[in-house]
Design an enzyme around this catalytic site. Sequence first.
Site, PDB file in Angstrom:
ATOM      1  CB  SER A 253      39.682  32.416  29.620  1.00  0.00           C
ATOM      2  OG  SER A 253      40.328  33.385  30.786  1.00  0.00           O
ATOM      3  CE  LYS A 254      42.730  25.372  29.952  1.00  0.00           C
ATOM      4  NZ  LYS A 254      42.231  24.552  31.119  1.00  0.00           N
ATOM      5  NE  ARG A 255      41.785  36.335  32.235  1.00  0.00           N
ATOM      6  CZ  ARG A 255      41.036  37.195  33.271  1.00  0.00           C
ATOM      7  NH1 ARG A 255      40.993  37.549  34.471  1.00  0.00           N
ATOM      8  NH2 ARG A 255      39.942  37.552  32.604  1.00  0.00           N
TER       9      ARG A 255
END
Length: 501
Positions: A253-255
């Site tokens: 994901s984005k993180r």
Amino acid sequence: MEKVRVRFAPSPTGKLHIGGARTALFNWLLARHTGGTFVLRIEDTDLERSTRASVDQIIASLKWLGLDWDEGPEIGGEYGPYYQSQRLHLYEDKAQELIEKGLAYLCYCTPEELAAKREEARRTGRPPRYDGRCRNLSEEECARLAAEGRQPVIRFKVPETGETVVDDLIRGRVAFQNSILDDFVLVKSNGMPTYNFACVVDDHAMGLTHIIRAEEHLSNTPRQVLLYQALGYELPKFAHVPMILAPDRSKLSKRHGATSVEEFREQGYLKEGIINYLALLGWSPEGTDEIMPLERIVEEFSLERISKNAAIYDVKKMTWINGHYLRELPLERVVEEALPFLKKEGLIGAEPTEEELELATASIALTRDRAKTLVELTDGVSYFFKDDWAYDEKGVRKHFASAGTAERLRQARERLAGVEPFSAEAVETAYRTLAAELGVKAAQLIHPTRLAVSGRTIGPGLFELMALLGREKCLARLDRAVAFIEAGLPAPEQAEGAPPM
Ligand code: GLU
Ligand code: ZN
């Protein structure tokens, strides 16, 4: 063997992510390896989430990566149109056909009623499935419900018993109990087809032979297989490629940093680096080489060598691979890729002059071995173009602080003023001679000089760097360093971070 026809079928609800790019790549590779056809189809039937901007971004990313399609948007083809939103009549016809065959039916349950039933199921611990309430409505009942203003959906009649088998080229035989697949929706109340339905109608209508897609879709496949059977279509071959997980095995994901092709491009990755890395996410060549230029991947690619196991995404490895291409690609290619980055940093003009282009080429040639991305490369050449940089702080403490440095740099400056020609060899000879005369190690001249002319403690060979920078700039920068040192350096204790007295 029949000619391979594969497709990439993105939903335009965001940028092209590396997972999607990998799916596109594997399809493209199978097409190119076998001399088949690669189709691009835009699955834009989700009206709320699909956007034109996203279509444009996906198309731009695919083009940038070099994943060209043989049929699809912009170029058309025999099986078009290639936007699902332009094929609605086809889904209507097929839905009608299934209703007539008694394999699908109108369901008048409202979203509120369905939500209430799901809630009820949740409370009593039953699976939240559609209960089949509208399966056997008579014509009169349908008319009555329609008269209430209800907008029906069309549902597929899933067999209540038995199992549906997906024969997957990668995952083998996977059986699903029909009892767990409820009567799923084919056409929504707004008339738009659902993913499963439109996908099957189009995959068949477009003559696709292999459906290569992410493992996340495996749970949709039994529904699709049932639809193939209901419509009397021959099954294509399915290949569900393994998930891409973050290093901690969580969902990517984005993180975990950049995840879209566009972001990687902005961060200075080359398409060669991205493609090579993505190819290894789930597929492996027979040999142990990790550096695989595209031609070799095309030559060696096969679905048999795609693993069942999740692939772990490792940006360090991608960066390492990217660094390889930065070093090994033809210099002109790298320069061409680097120019937009140099412009963005204001190192060269929007319409670079001949001189700027020459300096870009020469400085990139000198520094590219040390960079892994175009951003690093741009940073590595920046001092060739501009003067307004600060000295590396640690470098100042290490190389400017010892007694006599200003005087040694002054002497070096005098020597350089007379070096003819101002070539790397001549500058080196002058430096070595001066060091011997002063009775100091060459390093005592070289380190402060590097800091003086580039602001850095590391970089390419100093004498090549100086020759490229030219006499005028070298002298001016040495003058500046002398002035800087003589203006007074912070006391060593203070520089080490001790509180001022
Ligand atoms: N539109 C679907 C997606 O983007 C396509 C899945 C498939 O390849 O069947 O996930
Ligand atoms: Zn119903």
